[in-house]
Design an enzyme around this catalytic site. Structure first.
Site, PDB file in Angstrom:
ATOM      1  N   ARG A  63      85.858 -35.003  72.590  1.00  0.00           N
ATOM      2  CA  ARG A  63      86.205 -36.016  71.586  1.00  0.00           C
ATOM      3  C   ARG A  63      85.163 -36.122  70.484  1.00  0.00           C
ATOM      4  O   ARG A  63      85.484 -36.468  69.358  1.00  0.00           O
ATOM      5  CB  ARG A  63      86.446 -37.370  72.255  1.00  0.00           C
ATOM      6  CG  ARG A  63      87.718 -37.396  73.099  1.00  0.00           C
ATOM      7  CD  ARG A  63      87.954 -38.749  73.764  1.00  0.00           C
ATOM      8  NE  ARG A  63      86.789 -39.263  74.430  1.00  0.00           N
ATOM      9  CZ  ARG A  63      86.474 -39.067  75.711  1.00  0.00           C
ATOM     10  NH1 ARG A  63      87.263 -38.335  76.461  1.00  0.00           N
ATOM     11  NH2 ARG A  63      85.388 -39.584  76.234  1.00  0.00           N
ATOM     12  N   GLU A 119      76.144 -39.814  86.323  1.00  0.00           N
ATOM     13  CA  GLU A 119      76.255 -40.787  87.399  1.00  0.00           C
ATOM     14  C   GLU A 119      76.399 -40.097  88.754  1.00  0.00           C
ATOM     15  O   GLU A 119      75.923 -40.583  89.765  1.00  0.00           O
ATOM     16  CB  GLU A 119      77.470 -41.683  87.125  1.00  0.00           C
ATOM     17  CG  GLU A 119      77.409 -43.007  87.799  1.00  0.00           C
ATOM     18  CD  GLU A 119      78.505 -43.931  87.321  1.00  0.00           C
ATOM     19  OE1 GLU A 119      78.851 -44.845  88.078  1.00  0.00           O
ATOM     20  OE2 GLU A 119      79.030 -43.741  86.210  1.00  0.00           O
TER      21      GLU A 119
END
Length: 172
Positions: free
Chosen positions: A58, A95
């Site tokens: 994106r 993460e």
């Protein structure tokens, strides 16, 4: 125009408990997309940048449009194996593990002023990786610009020392 009207929440994506900020409606509305690019350019012009550095996927959408709007170059930062020429790379924490970004080794040289761009600033890991790549090649990071900032996550702290600008900020 309030860009928030074109950003929707997708609950439990990509996993349970996450609320994903989906910019697809913004991309579907030409006036909203144009407004976002113009606002990013308005922020970037005084920074006198030579290049926009953005990561797939994106980030490429806005990064390319922003580079065109400013009349500057565009440097893609990509996953391993996606660039055809000699690259430099940096690993960064996610993460759930580690990822890696690559940039062509000849994408910029000392003194080049780069704007780091992505659609969303969350933890700041991907943006910091782009900062590291630019600095490793001798460039200067003039600032960082995002469409959306998730202010409740540590992205801004991760980019401490670099100017951070976001068009829309969510604090919860």
């Amino acid at each position: 125009m309030d860009l928030r009207d074109y950003i929707r929440d997708i609950r439990d994506f990509p996993e349970r408990g996450i609320v994903f900020k989906d910019i697809t409606p913004l991309l579907l509305e030409p006036a909203a997309f144009d407004a976002a690019v113009r606002r990013l350019a308005y922020h970037a012009r005084p920074l006198d940048v030579d290049l926009i550095v953005a990561a797939e996927a994106r980030g490429f959408i806005f990064g390319g449009a922003l580079a065109r709007e400013l009349g500057v170059g565009f440097v893609p930062a990509r996953k391993a194996g996606k660039l055809p020429h000699e690259t430099v790379s940096v690993q960064y924490g996610l993460e759930y593990g580690v990822d890696e970004l690559h940039m062509h080794a000849d994408a910029l040289r000392g003194g080049t002023r780069a704007l780091i761009h992505d659609d969303v600033l969350a933890t700041g890991g991907t943006a910091k990786a782009k900062v590291d790549l630019v600095e490793r090649l001798g460039g200067t990071v003039a600032g960082c610009a995002f469409v959306v900032e998730l202010g409740f996550l540590p992205g801004r702290r991760t980019l401490a020392g670099h100017g951070v600008h976001a068009l829309v900020r969510y604090d919860e």
